[in-house]
Design an enzyme around this catalytic site. Sequence first.
Site, PDB file in Angstrom:
ATOM      1  N   GLU A  90      -2.390   6.292   8.191  1.00 47.38           N
ATOM      2  CA  GLU A  90      -3.309   6.942   7.179  1.00 47.38           C
ATOM      3  C   GLU A  90      -4.191   7.763   7.931  1.00 47.38           C
ATOM      4  O   GLU A  90      -4.881   7.497   8.866  1.00 47.38           O
ATOM      5  CB  GLU A  90      -3.727   6.107   6.370  1.00 47.38           C
ATOM      6  CG  GLU A  90      -4.581   6.619   5.071  1.00 47.38           C
ATOM      7  CD  GLU A  90      -5.020   5.533   4.302  1.00 47.38           C
ATOM      8  OE1 GLU A  90      -4.418   5.229   3.265  1.00 47.38           O
ATOM      9  OE2 GLU A  90      -6.365   5.109   4.444  1.00 47.38           O
ATOM     10  N   ARG A 141      -5.938  -8.319  -8.180  1.00 49.56           N
ATOM     11  CA  ARG A 141      -6.748  -9.549  -8.237  1.00 49.56           C
ATOM     12  C   ARG A 141      -8.030  -9.055  -8.877  1.00 49.56           C
ATOM     13  O   ARG A 141      -8.340  -7.841  -8.728  1.00 49.56           O
ATOM     14  CB  ARG A 141      -6.620 -10.092  -7.049  1.00 49.56           C
ATOM     15  CG  ARG A 141      -7.297  -9.266  -5.663  1.00 49.56           C
ATOM     16  CD  ARG A 141      -7.322 -10.191  -4.558  1.00 49.56           C
ATOM     17  NE  ARG A 141      -7.619  -9.218  -3.400  1.00 49.56           N
ATOM     18  CZ  ARG A 141      -8.753  -8.698  -3.190  1.00 49.56           C
ATOM     19  NH1 ARG A 141      -9.811  -8.757  -4.000  1.00 49.56           N
ATOM     20  NH2 ARG A 141      -8.772  -7.944  -1.987  1.00 49.56           N
ATOM     21  N   LYS A 143       0.749  -1.208   0.054  1.00 44.62           N
ATOM     22  CA  LYS A 143      -0.091   0.075  -0.017  1.00 44.62           C
ATOM     23  C   LYS A 143       0.967   1.177   0.036  1.00 44.62           C
ATOM     24  O   LYS A 143       0.525   2.369  -0.659  1.00 44.62           O
ATOM     25  CB  LYS A 143      -1.006  -0.007   1.169  1.00 44.62           C
ATOM     26  CG  LYS A 143      -1.984  -1.116   1.095  1.00 44.62           C
ATOM     27  CD  LYS A 143      -2.937  -1.079   2.157  1.00 44.62           C
ATOM     28  CE  LYS A 143      -3.927  -2.265   2.176  1.00 44.62           C
ATOM     29  NZ  LYS A 143      -3.723  -3.395   2.515  1.00 44.62           N
TER      30      LYS A 143
END
Length: 510
Positions: A202, A294, A115
Site C-alpha cells: 500500500e 469487531r 484488507k
Amino acid sequence: MKKILIANRGEIAVRIIRACRELGVSPVAVYSECDRAALHVRFADEAYAIGPSPPRESYLRIDRVIDAAIACGADAVHPGYGFLAENEEFATAVHDAGLTFIGPTPGAIQTMGSKTAARTAARRAGVPVVPGTEDPFGLDVPDAAIAASAASIGYPLLVKAVAGGGGKGMRTVTEPAELAGAVRAARSEASAAFGDAAVYLERRLTRPRHIEVQLLGDTHGTVLPFVERECSIQRRHQKVVEETPSPAVSPSLRAAMTTAAAAVAKAVGYTNAGTIEFLLDGDGRFYFLEMNTRLQVEHPITEMVTGLDLVRWQIRIARGERLDLDPERLLSPSGHAIECRIYAEDPDNNFLPSPGRIVQLRVPAGPGIRDDSGTTAGLDVPIFYDPMISKLVAWAEDRPLAIARMRRALGEYLVTGIKTTVPFFTWLLAQPEFVEGRVHTTYLDEVLKARHGRAFVESTPEQDDIAVMAVALEAVLSPSALAARSAAADGDADVARPWRTQARLEGLRS
C-alpha cells in the site's frame, strides 16, 4: 439470551461482563493457566479453563472455546476484540454449535477481515482507497513479482498483513533494497499473530491523519454511523491515544466520511458493531484504509460523547432488536473525550514490556473520568499477552478541558511493582503539537526519535530528597526491622521508637 460466554480476557472481558449484568444476562469466562486468578474470572458467574498460557494453546483454540460454551449452556458467544474476534472460522463454529455469535456474519468477517477484499468492497461502494495491490501475496508469490508491484506503486510504501490489525504484520519500506526483508518480517509476524502469512502493498501517504467511524448495523438493514474518532497518535503503527471528535474534521467533512463509511458497511450487509478506518491527507481528501469487524479498543470515548453503551447494543442487535436510535444524536457529540492506553511498558527503556506483579494500584476518579481495567493490585501482568492494563478516559465540555482533566487523572494514577506508560502520557499531553491538534500518524515516532532516549520524568531536588527519605524509612520501619529492634531494645527509647530517628536520617541523606 440468558447466558453469554466471553471468549476473551483482560479489561474487555470485564467490560462485557458488566454489560451482561445490566441486561440480566449471566456472564461466563474462559481462562488460560496464567489467568486462573484474573479479574474477569473472579467477576464472571462461571469460568472454564481452556488450556496453557500461550494464546495458541488457549484463547485461540476454537474447539476449546466452543466446548466451554456448550458445557456451560451458553446461548451466545461474545468475542471481544483480538484473539478470535475477526476469525470467520470461529464465527462459523459458533453458529454450527447452535449458538449466537455477537458480531457480524462469517461472510462479512471474511470479506472485510481481508484488507484486500475490503478495499475492493470500498471501491465498489464508490469510496476512494489508498493506492496499493488488489490481491494478497501468499507464500507462493515470488519476490520478483512483489518487487514489480512495489515499483508500480512507488516508494515509500507499506507491507501490510491481509488479516488482523493492531499494527502487527506491518513494515515501512523506503527503497527497493528493503522490500524483501520487510516482506519476510511482516509475514512472520502476521503468521504468529493471525495464523495467516498473506501480505499486500500500500502507498505510504505523507503525514496523514488517521480518522475512523464507528458503526452499528442491525439485522433489519439499518446501518448507523457515529461521530468520528481520531487515532493519529501512534507508536510503530499501534494506536496509543484516541479522541473524539477530531480537531481536524469539519461538519461537512464529517458528513462525507460518515456517509462513505455507512455505504461500505451496507454494501456487504454488515451487522453489529464495526469500524471503518480512513486516512486523511493534508488537502482534506480521505481514503478508505480498512474495516475492523469487531468492537474497537477505543469504543469508550464514543460512549462518553453519545451516552450510549455499545456493548449493550451489540447484545441487543444479536437478539434481533432494531436500532431505534436518532441518527443525528450519533453525529452530534456532547463534549470531548480522550483515551490513553495504559501499558505495562517502560517508556524510558524503548517501551519494552514490563511484566510482573502489580504491588499497588490507585486509579483516578472524579468528574468525567473513566478507567476500564482488567487487573488489580496483587495480580500479575503476564508475558504472554498484550501488556495493556487499562484504558483511561477523560471527558469534558470541550477539548482543552478534556486535556487538562486527563493530565490531572494521570497525576493521580499510581502503579507500583511494574513500569507503565503513565509518565509518557503526562509528557505527551503537554506537547504543543498535541495541545494544538497538529498531529499525524508519524508524529509520535518522529518526536520520540528526536528525544534520543531522554527520560520522560526528570526528578527535582525535592523529589530526590523524598526518595532518600523513603528508602531510609523503609529500612527503619519494615516489619523485620521493627521486630528486631523490639527484641533488642531493652529500654533503649531511640531503638524502640523509630520515629525518633530524624537525626540519623539527616546523616543518611548527607
